[in-house]
Design a protein around this motif. Sequence first.
Motif, PDB file in Angstrom:
ATOM      1  N   ALA A 180     -22.034  47.902 -11.458  1.00 55.38           N
ATOM      2  CA  ALA A 180     -22.569  47.109 -10.443  1.00 55.38           C
ATOM      3  C   ALA A 180     -22.940  45.629 -10.512  1.00 55.38           C
ATOM      4  CB  ALA A 180     -23.552  48.066  -9.670  1.00 55.38           C
ATOM      5  N   CYS A 181     -23.344  45.367 -11.400  1.00 54.56           N
ATOM      6  CA  CYS A 181     -24.002  43.966 -11.865  1.00 54.56           C
ATOM      7  C   CYS A 181     -22.765  43.132 -12.134  1.00 54.56           C
ATOM      8  CB  CYS A 181     -25.141  43.926 -12.805  1.00 54.56           C
ATOM      9  SG  CYS A 181     -24.984  44.124 -14.521  1.00 54.56           S
ATOM     10  N   GLY A 182     -21.605  43.705 -12.654  1.00 48.87           N
ATOM     11  CA  GLY A 182     -20.509  42.502 -12.899  1.00 48.87           C
ATOM     12  C   GLY A 182     -20.611  42.437 -14.215  1.00 48.87           C
ATOM     13  N   ALA A 183     -21.382  42.570 -15.214  1.00 54.19           N
ATOM     14  CA  ALA A 183     -21.529  42.248 -16.593  1.00 54.19           C
ATOM     15  C   ALA A 183     -20.234  42.335 -17.344  1.00 54.19           C
ATOM     16  CB  ALA A 183     -22.583  43.121 -17.453  1.00 54.19           C
ATOM     17  N   THR A 184     -19.910  41.298 -18.005  1.00 50.45           N
ATOM     18  CA  THR A 184     -18.555  41.334 -19.041  1.00 50.45           C
ATOM     19  C   THR A 184     -19.100  41.623 -20.370  1.00 50.45           C
ATOM     20  OG1 THR A 184     -18.697  38.905 -18.998  1.00 50.45           O
ATOM     21  CG2 THR A 184     -17.286  40.009 -17.653  1.00 50.45           C
ATOM     22  N   ALA A 185     -20.137  41.358 -20.829  1.00 52.42           N
ATOM     23  CA  ALA A 185     -20.930  41.811 -21.874  1.00 52.42           C
ATOM     24  C   ALA A 185     -22.369  42.336 -21.777  1.00 52.42           C
ATOM     25  CB  ALA A 185     -21.221  40.400 -22.590  1.00 52.42           C
ATOM     26  N   VAL A 186     -22.567  43.528 -22.949  1.00 52.33           N
ATOM     27  CA  VAL A 186     -23.852  44.105 -22.656  1.00 52.33           C
ATOM     28  C   VAL A 186     -24.485  44.107 -24.226  1.00 52.33           C
ATOM     29  CG1 VAL A 186     -24.715  46.261 -22.162  1.00 52.33           C
ATOM     30  CG2 VAL A 186     -22.877  45.380 -20.798  1.00 52.33           C
ATOM     31  N   VAL A 187     -25.655  43.777 -24.064  1.00 53.57           N
ATOM     32  CA  VAL A 187     -26.515  43.877 -25.262  1.00 53.57           C
ATOM     33  C   VAL A 187     -27.373  45.262 -25.025  1.00 53.57           C
ATOM     34  CG1 VAL A 187     -28.371  42.812 -27.000  1.00 53.57           C
ATOM     35  CG2 VAL A 187     -26.392  41.432 -25.766  1.00 53.57           C
ATOM     36  N   PRO A 188     -27.169  46.165 -25.650  1.00 57.54           N
ATOM     37  CA  PRO A 188     -28.123  47.354 -25.693  1.00 57.54           C
ATOM     38  C   PRO A 188     -29.169  47.407 -26.665  1.00 57.54           C
ATOM     39  CG  PRO A 188     -26.281  48.157 -27.067  1.00 57.54           C
ATOM     40  CD  PRO A 188     -25.956  46.548 -26.474  1.00 57.54           C
ATOM     41  N   TYR A 189     -30.444  47.784 -26.150  1.00 58.05           N
ATOM     42  CA  TYR A 189     -31.684  48.024 -27.032  1.00 58.05           C
ATOM     43  C   TYR A 189     -31.153  48.535 -28.274  1.00 58.05           C
ATOM     44  CZ  TYR A 189     -36.132  49.566 -28.826  1.00 58.05           C
ATOM     45  OH  TYR A 189     -37.250  49.973 -29.611  1.00 58.05           O
ATOM     46  N   ALA A 190     -30.660  49.590 -28.336  1.00 57.53           N
ATOM     47  CA  ALA A 190     -30.442  50.695 -29.370  1.00 57.53           C
ATOM     48  C   ALA A 190     -28.977  50.946 -29.500  1.00 57.53           C
ATOM     49  CB  ALA A 190     -31.218  51.868 -29.431  1.00 57.53           C
ATOM     50  N   THR A 191     -28.402  51.336 -30.809  1.00 57.36           N
ATOM     51  CA  THR A 191     -26.971  51.590 -31.000  1.00 57.36           C
ATOM     52  C   THR A 191     -26.651  52.745 -30.304  1.00 57.36           C
ATOM     53  OG1 THR A 191     -26.901  50.583 -33.105  1.00 57.36           O
ATOM     54  CG2 THR A 191     -25.399  52.332 -32.773  1.00 57.36           C
ATOM     55  N   SER A 192     -27.582  53.880 -30.164  1.00 52.62           N
ATOM     56  CA  SER A 192     -27.123  54.962 -29.440  1.00 52.62           C
ATOM     57  C   SER A 192     -27.170  54.867 -27.987  1.00 52.62           C
ATOM     58  CB  SER A 192     -28.641  55.989 -29.568  1.00 52.62           C
ATOM     59  OG  SER A 192     -29.708  55.507 -29.111  1.00 52.62           O
ATOM     60  N   ILE A 193     -27.758  53.862 -27.351  1.00 53.10           N
ATOM     61  CA  ILE A 193     -27.652  53.630 -25.767  1.00 53.10           C
ATOM     62  C   ILE A 193     -26.114  52.815 -25.734  1.00 53.10           C
ATOM     63  CG2 ILE A 193     -28.330  51.917 -24.002  1.00 53.10           C
ATOM     64  CD1 ILE A 193     -31.177  52.160 -24.877  1.00 53.10           C
ATOM     65  N   GLY A 194     -25.731  52.098 -26.544  1.00 47.93           N
ATOM     66  CA  GLY A 194     -24.722  51.324 -26.669  1.00 47.93           C
ATOM     67  C   GLY A 194     -23.534  52.152 -26.720  1.00 47.93           C
ATOM     68  N   LEU A 195     -23.497  53.479 -27.693  1.00 47.15           N
ATOM     69  CA  LEU A 195     -22.327  54.196 -27.860  1.00 47.15           C
ATOM     70  C   LEU A 195     -22.218  55.071 -26.581  1.00 47.15           C
ATOM     71  CD1 LEU A 195     -23.084  55.350 -31.342  1.00 47.15           C
ATOM     72  CD2 LEU A 195     -21.130  54.338 -30.598  1.00 47.15           C
TER      73      LEU A 195
ATOM     74  N   ALA B  84     -28.878  58.273 -21.998  1.00 49.04           N
ATOM     75  CA  ALA B  84     -29.133  56.767 -21.390  1.00 49.04           C
ATOM     76  C   ALA B  84     -28.029  55.982 -21.349  1.00 49.04           C
ATOM     77  CB  ALA B  84     -30.381  56.117 -22.028  1.00 49.04           C
ATOM     78  N   GLY B  85     -27.235  55.770 -22.319  1.00 45.98           N
ATOM     79  CA  GLY B  85     -25.986  54.869 -22.302  1.00 45.98           C
ATOM     80  C   GLY B  85     -25.206  55.367 -21.287  1.00 45.98           C
ATOM     81  N   VAL B  86     -24.821  56.431 -21.383  1.00 49.65           N
ATOM     82  CA  VAL B  86     -23.881  57.233 -20.376  1.00 49.65           C
ATOM     83  C   VAL B  86     -24.495  57.033 -18.948  1.00 49.65           C
ATOM     84  CG1 VAL B  86     -22.792  59.081 -19.436  1.00 49.65           C
ATOM     85  CG2 VAL B  86     -22.954  58.721 -21.903  1.00 49.65           C
ATOM     86  N   SER B  87     -25.731  57.115 -18.659  1.00 48.99           N
ATOM     87  CA  SER B  87     -26.324  57.062 -17.390  1.00 48.99           C
ATOM     88  C   SER B  87     -26.509  55.216 -17.022  1.00 48.99           C
ATOM     89  CB  SER B  87     -27.652  57.432 -17.518  1.00 48.99           C
ATOM     90  OG  SER B  87     -27.777  58.785 -17.710  1.00 48.99           O
ATOM     91  N   SER B  88     -26.180  54.371 -17.868  1.00 50.23           N
ATOM     92  CA  SER B  88     -26.235  53.187 -17.300  1.00 50.23           C
ATOM     93  C   SER B  88     -24.621  52.537 -17.065  1.00 50.23           C
ATOM     94  CB  SER B  88     -26.884  52.311 -18.541  1.00 50.23           C
ATOM     95  OG  SER B  88     -26.193  52.203 -19.706  1.00 50.23           O
ATOM     96  N   VAL B  89     -23.828  53.307 -16.964  1.00 50.98           N
ATOM     97  CA  VAL B  89     -22.425  52.684 -16.837  1.00 50.98           C
ATOM     98  C   VAL B  89     -22.538  52.215 -15.310  1.00 50.98           C
ATOM     99  CG1 VAL B  89     -20.077  53.502 -16.343  1.00 50.98           C
ATOM    100  CG2 VAL B  89     -21.301  54.270 -18.445  1.00 50.98           C
ATOM    101  N   GLU B  90     -22.728  52.926 -14.279  1.00 52.94           N
ATOM    102  CA  GLU B  90     -22.836  52.619 -12.928  1.00 52.94           C
ATOM    103  C   GLU B  90     -23.468  51.236 -12.792  1.00 52.94           C
ATOM    104  OE1 GLU B  90     -20.848  53.828 -10.689  1.00 52.94           O
ATOM    105  OE2 GLU B  90     -20.059  55.038 -12.145  1.00 52.94           O
ATOM    106  N   ALA B  91     -24.687  50.932 -13.320  1.00 53.35           N
ATOM    107  CA  ALA B  91     -25.514  49.868 -13.121  1.00 53.35           C
ATOM    108  C   ALA B  91     -24.964  48.670 -13.830  1.00 53.35           C
ATOM    109  CB  ALA B  91     -26.910  50.089 -13.450  1.00 53.35           C
ATOM    110  N   VAL B  92     -24.431  48.781 -14.921  1.00 55.02           N
ATOM    111  CA  VAL B  92     -23.732  47.813 -15.646  1.00 55.02           C
ATOM    112  C   VAL B  92     -22.361  47.353 -14.971  1.00 55.02           C
ATOM    113  CG1 VAL B  92     -22.181  47.336 -17.717  1.00 55.02           C
ATOM    114  CG2 VAL B  92     -24.430  48.479 -18.230  1.00 55.02           C
TER     115      VAL B  92
END
Length: 193
Positions: free
Chosen positions: A99-114, A89-97
């Motif tokens: 696209a929104c221009g985020a410079t910082a991300v808070v993921p729900y879970a460590t596995s998503i962040g990794l 899910a984290g890998v799949s979120s790269v494009e959305a992150v």
Amino acid sequence: ELLQAAGALRPTVLVDRELAGMSSIVADTATAFGTLMRRFIADGHRSVAYIGGPEGSWQDRQRTRAVTEAAQGRAGLTVLGPAPSTFAAGVSSVEAVLACGATAVVPYATSIGLGLVFGLHARGIASPGDVIVSTERMVAEALGSGTIPAIDVDGEGLGTAAMAALADALESKGAPGAPVRRRLSVPVFWPGA
């Protein structure tokens, strides 16, 4: 329903799960996520993303509310998800992150962040650097990076508090009492702070 049925038979204390009418000990991650958001904003991040957890998750509802309140009127927040708590899910979120221009991300879970960090690296985007992704302290230390903002959920403390609550319930010899609800604070570690 299954948990409530089991709890009706024997004294029960839930760990990191809340259910009406049942005793529980949980890590107060929602407050920690709000703190992470405020710190990112204080450090100058004006576009932040939160990658939400599984649909229907009570923790995700609380965390979403905490990051939304922390960002309100202070920075742009993009809430992505819901997403399963997986590396994929984290890998799949790269494009959305991106696209929104985020410079910082808070993921729900460590596995998503990794997964997100892996996906960013695969695209040639270093983290920390171009996009900062928060994680748990143990993961930041394992990666050898003291530059990643991290939360520190004390699993041993959760277990100890839950066992103490269960021992109290067992000592009452089955006399039902009011459910015990405790939220343990979750420290936030910030590089250079």
